[in-house]
Design a protein around this motif. Structure first.
Motif, PDB file in Angstrom:
ATOM      1  N   VAL A 174       0.845  -1.664   0.203  1.00 38.28           N
ATOM      2  CA  VAL A 174       0.233   0.290  -0.250  1.00 38.28           C
ATOM      3  C   VAL A 174       0.579   1.554  -0.188  1.00 38.28           C
ATOM      4  CG1 VAL A 174      -0.036  -0.410   2.820  1.00 38.28           C
ATOM      5  CG2 VAL A 174      -1.509   1.113   0.905  1.00 38.28           C
ATOM      6  N   VAL A 175       0.081   2.017  -0.890  1.00 38.19           N
ATOM      7  CA  VAL A 175       1.039   3.512  -0.806  1.00 38.19           C
ATOM      8  C   VAL A 175      -0.131   4.356  -0.735  1.00 38.19           C
ATOM      9  CG1 VAL A 175       1.410   4.068  -3.205  1.00 38.19           C
ATOM     10  CG2 VAL A 175       2.708   4.939  -2.347  1.00 38.19           C
ATOM     11  N   ASN A 176       0.189   6.151  -0.152  1.00 37.40           N
ATOM     12  CA  ASN A 176      -0.137   6.570   0.433  1.00 37.40           C
ATOM     13  C   ASN A 176       0.224   7.865  -0.194  1.00 37.40           C
ATOM     14  OD1 ASN A 176      -2.765   5.715   2.021  1.00 37.40           O
ATOM     15  ND2 ASN A 176      -1.839   5.825   4.081  1.00 37.40           N
ATOM     16  N   TYR A 177      -0.446   9.830  -0.574  1.00 35.87           N
ATOM     17  CA  TYR A 177      -0.315  10.151  -1.622  1.00 35.87           C
ATOM     18  C   TYR A 177      -0.608  11.425  -1.144  1.00 35.87           C
ATOM     19  CZ  TYR A 177       1.295  14.427  -4.667  1.00 35.87           C
ATOM     20  OH  TYR A 177       1.863  15.345  -5.519  1.00 35.87           O
ATOM     21  N   THR A 178      -0.257  12.629  -0.342  1.00 32.82           N
ATOM     22  CA  THR A 178      -0.937  13.380  -0.306  1.00 32.82           C
ATOM     23  C   THR A 178      -1.309  14.688  -1.387  1.00 32.82           C
ATOM     24  OG1 THR A 178      -1.413  12.210   2.554  1.00 32.82           O
ATOM     25  CG2 THR A 178      -1.627  14.841   1.567  1.00 32.82           C
ATOM     26  N   VAL A 179      -1.779  15.125  -0.989  1.00 36.50           N
ATOM     27  CA  VAL A 179      -1.950  16.080  -2.152  1.00 36.50           C
ATOM     28  C   VAL A 179      -2.660  17.751  -2.307  1.00 36.50           C
ATOM     29  CG1 VAL A 179      -3.208  14.984  -4.560  1.00 36.50           C
ATOM     30  CG2 VAL A 179      -1.236  16.949  -4.938  1.00 36.50           C
ATOM     31  N   ARG A 180      -2.816  18.364  -2.452  1.00 34.78           N
ATOM     32  CA  ARG A 180      -3.745  19.365  -2.140  1.00 34.78           C
ATOM     33  C   ARG A 180      -4.187  20.054  -3.957  1.00 34.78           C
ATOM     34  NH1 ARG A 180      -4.642  23.521   1.445  1.00 34.78           N
ATOM     35  NH2 ARG A 180      -4.778  26.046   0.510  1.00 34.78           N
ATOM     36  N   THR A 181      -5.565  19.925  -3.734  1.00 35.97           N
ATOM     37  CA  THR A 181      -5.947  20.145  -5.370  1.00 35.97           C
ATOM     38  C   THR A 181      -6.054  21.713  -5.658  1.00 35.97           C
ATOM     39  OG1 THR A 181      -7.810  20.879  -4.424  1.00 35.97           O
ATOM     40  CG2 THR A 181      -7.367  18.540  -4.498  1.00 35.97           C
ATOM     41  N   ASP A 182      -5.346  21.439  -7.000  1.00 39.48           N
ATOM     42  CA  ASP A 182      -4.942  22.786  -7.710  1.00 39.48           C
ATOM     43  C   ASP A 182      -5.242  22.486  -9.018  1.00 39.48           C
ATOM     44  OD1 ASP A 182      -3.943  24.572  -8.911  1.00 39.48           O
ATOM     45  OD2 ASP A 182      -2.492  24.891  -7.621  1.00 39.48           O
ATOM     46  N   LEU A 183      -6.599  23.256  -9.529  1.00 40.89           N
ATOM     47  CA  LEU A 183      -6.487  23.406 -11.415  1.00 40.89           C
ATOM     48  C   LEU A 183      -5.153  23.353 -12.031  1.00 40.89           C
ATOM     49  CD1 LEU A 183      -9.767  25.216 -11.118  1.00 40.89           C
ATOM     50  CD2 LEU A 183      -9.932  23.492 -11.611  1.00 40.89           C
ATOM     51  N   ALA A 184      -4.320  24.157 -11.804  1.00 41.19           N
ATOM     52  CA  ALA A 184      -3.653  24.550 -12.414  1.00 41.19           C
ATOM     53  C   ALA A 184      -2.576  23.242 -12.181  1.00 41.19           C
ATOM     54  CB  ALA A 184      -2.185  25.507 -11.925  1.00 41.19           C
ATOM     55  N   GLU A 185      -2.445  22.124 -11.741  1.00 43.43           N
ATOM     56  CA  GLU A 185      -2.002  21.026 -11.847  1.00 43.43           C
ATOM     57  C   GLU A 185      -3.317  19.896 -12.213  1.00 43.43           C
ATOM     58  OE1 GLU A 185       0.162  19.981  -8.746  1.00 43.43           O
ATOM     59  OE2 GLU A 185       0.891  22.361  -8.718  1.00 43.43           O
ATOM     60  N   GLU A 186      -4.209  19.866 -12.893  1.00 48.87           N
ATOM     61  CA  GLU A 186      -5.289  19.186 -12.730  1.00 48.87           C
ATOM     62  C   GLU A 186      -5.064  17.743 -13.831  1.00 48.87           C
ATOM     63  OE1 GLU A 186      -9.916  19.196 -14.658  1.00 48.87           O
ATOM     64  OE2 GLU A 186      -8.918  20.779 -15.538  1.00 48.87           O
ATOM     65  N   GLY A 187      -5.119  16.693 -14.277  1.00 52.15           N
ATOM     66  CA  GLY A 187      -5.046  15.847 -14.304  1.00 52.15           C
ATOM     67  C   GLY A 187      -4.797  13.905 -13.926  1.00 52.15           C
ATOM     68  N   ILE A 188      -4.346  12.995 -14.164  1.00 50.76           N
ATOM     69  CA  ILE A 188      -5.039  12.031 -13.626  1.00 50.76           C
ATOM     70  C   ILE A 188      -3.686  11.518 -13.058  1.00 50.76           C
ATOM     71  CG2 ILE A 188      -5.584   9.597 -14.118  1.00 50.76           C
ATOM     72  CD1 ILE A 188      -7.525  10.876 -16.489  1.00 50.76           C
ATOM     73  N   CYS A 189      -3.807  11.085 -12.028  1.00 50.74           N
ATOM     74  CA  CYS A 189      -2.192   9.779 -11.251  1.00 50.74           C
ATOM     75  C   CYS A 189      -3.101   8.504 -11.569  1.00 50.74           C
ATOM     76  CB  CYS A 189      -2.499  10.224  -9.376  1.00 50.74           C
ATOM     77  SG  CYS A 189      -2.446  12.075  -9.444  1.00 50.74           S
ATOM     78  N   GLN A 190      -2.084   8.092 -11.577  1.00 56.91           N
ATOM     79  CA  GLN A 190      -1.751   6.149 -11.636  1.00 56.91           C
ATOM     80  C   GLN A 190      -1.132   5.893 -10.774  1.00 56.91           C
ATOM     81  OE1 GLN A 190      -0.390   5.076 -16.113  1.00 56.91           O
ATOM     82  NE2 GLN A 190      -1.940   6.790 -16.993  1.00 56.91           N
ATOM     83  N   CYS A 191      -2.200   4.517  -9.972  1.00 52.68           N
ATOM     84  CA  CYS A 191      -1.474   3.550  -9.384  1.00 52.68           C
ATOM     85  C   CYS A 191      -0.537   2.284 -10.584  1.00 52.68           C
ATOM     86  CB  CYS A 191      -2.731   2.974  -8.917  1.00 52.68           C
ATOM     87  SG  CYS A 191      -2.281   1.502  -7.200  1.00 52.68           S
ATOM     88  N   HIS A 192       0.516   2.530 -10.053  1.00 53.38           N
ATOM     89  CA  HIS A 192       1.262   1.138 -10.809  1.00 53.38           C
ATOM     90  C   HIS A 192       2.010  -0.271  -9.676  1.00 53.38           C
ATOM     91  CE1 HIS A 192       2.018   2.825 -14.668  1.00 53.38           C
ATOM     92  NE2 HIS A 192       1.627   3.519 -14.441  1.00 53.38           N
ATOM     93  N   ALA A 193       1.350  -0.904  -9.861  1.00 56.74           N
ATOM     94  CA  ALA A 193       2.026  -2.674  -8.688  1.00 56.74           C
ATOM     95  C   ALA A 193       2.909  -3.150  -9.727  1.00 56.74           C
ATOM     96  CB  ALA A 193       0.991  -3.121  -8.378  1.00 56.74           C
ATOM     97  N   ASN A 194       3.935  -3.943  -9.158  1.00 59.10           N
ATOM     98  CA  ASN A 194       4.959  -4.747  -9.700  1.00 59.10           C
ATOM     99  C   ASN A 194       5.159  -5.777  -8.943  1.00 59.10           C
ATOM    100  OD1 ASN A 194       4.830  -3.608 -12.376  1.00 59.10           O
ATOM    101  ND2 ASN A 194       5.721  -1.882 -11.166  1.00 59.10           N
ATOM    102  N   ASN A 195       5.303  -7.116  -9.539  1.00 58.28           N
ATOM    103  CA  ASN A 195       6.101  -7.908  -8.346  1.00 58.28           C
ATOM    104  C   ASN A 195       7.008  -8.901  -9.331  1.00 58.28           C
ATOM    105  OD1 ASN A 195       4.432  -9.791  -9.474  1.00 58.28           O
ATOM    106  ND2 ASN A 195       3.124 -10.503  -7.875  1.00 58.28           N
TER     107      ASN A 195
END
Length: 104
Positions: free
Chosen positions: A83-104
């Motif tokens: 598991v991984v957490n990412y805390t971010v402050r919303t900002d229209l200037a940085e709008e977009g889609i974050c992605q989650c990747h998992a590998n083994n």
């Protein structure tokens, strides 16, 4: 992984017997089991300048490493196991889609 476990063989002949055991681990691909915002939202909308935490959880054998990528493809959290957490402050200037990747 129903075939995983300890398997033993016993060998016998006129000179005696011996046994050998092995442990079988069945690998399973990394699978993302959850990816989203931890905080409850109204209808999925957040006001600008709101702090939120994204969480990505994965499973698999061996244990997968998990990372969250920003909209511009930069690793912003991880790699960590399970598991991984990412805390971010919303900002229209940085709008977009974050992605989650998992590998083994």
């Amino acid at each position: 992984p129903s075939n995983a476990g300890k398997y033993c063989c016993e060998f016998r002949n006129d000179l005696g017997s011996t046994s050998q055991c092995i442990t079988v681990v069945v690998n399973t691909p990394a699978t993302i089991v959850a990816f989203g915002i931890l905080e409850k939202t109204k209808q999925g909308c957040l006001p600008e300048k709101t702090t939120v935490t994204l969480q990505c959880r994965a499973s698999g054998i061996p244990t997968p490493t998990v990372s969250i990528f920003s909209p511009d493809g930069i690793v912003v959290a991880g790699p960590k196991t399970d598991v991984v957490n990412y805390t971010v402050r919303t900002d229209l200037a940085e709008e977009g889609i974050c992605q989650c990747h998992a590998n083994n």
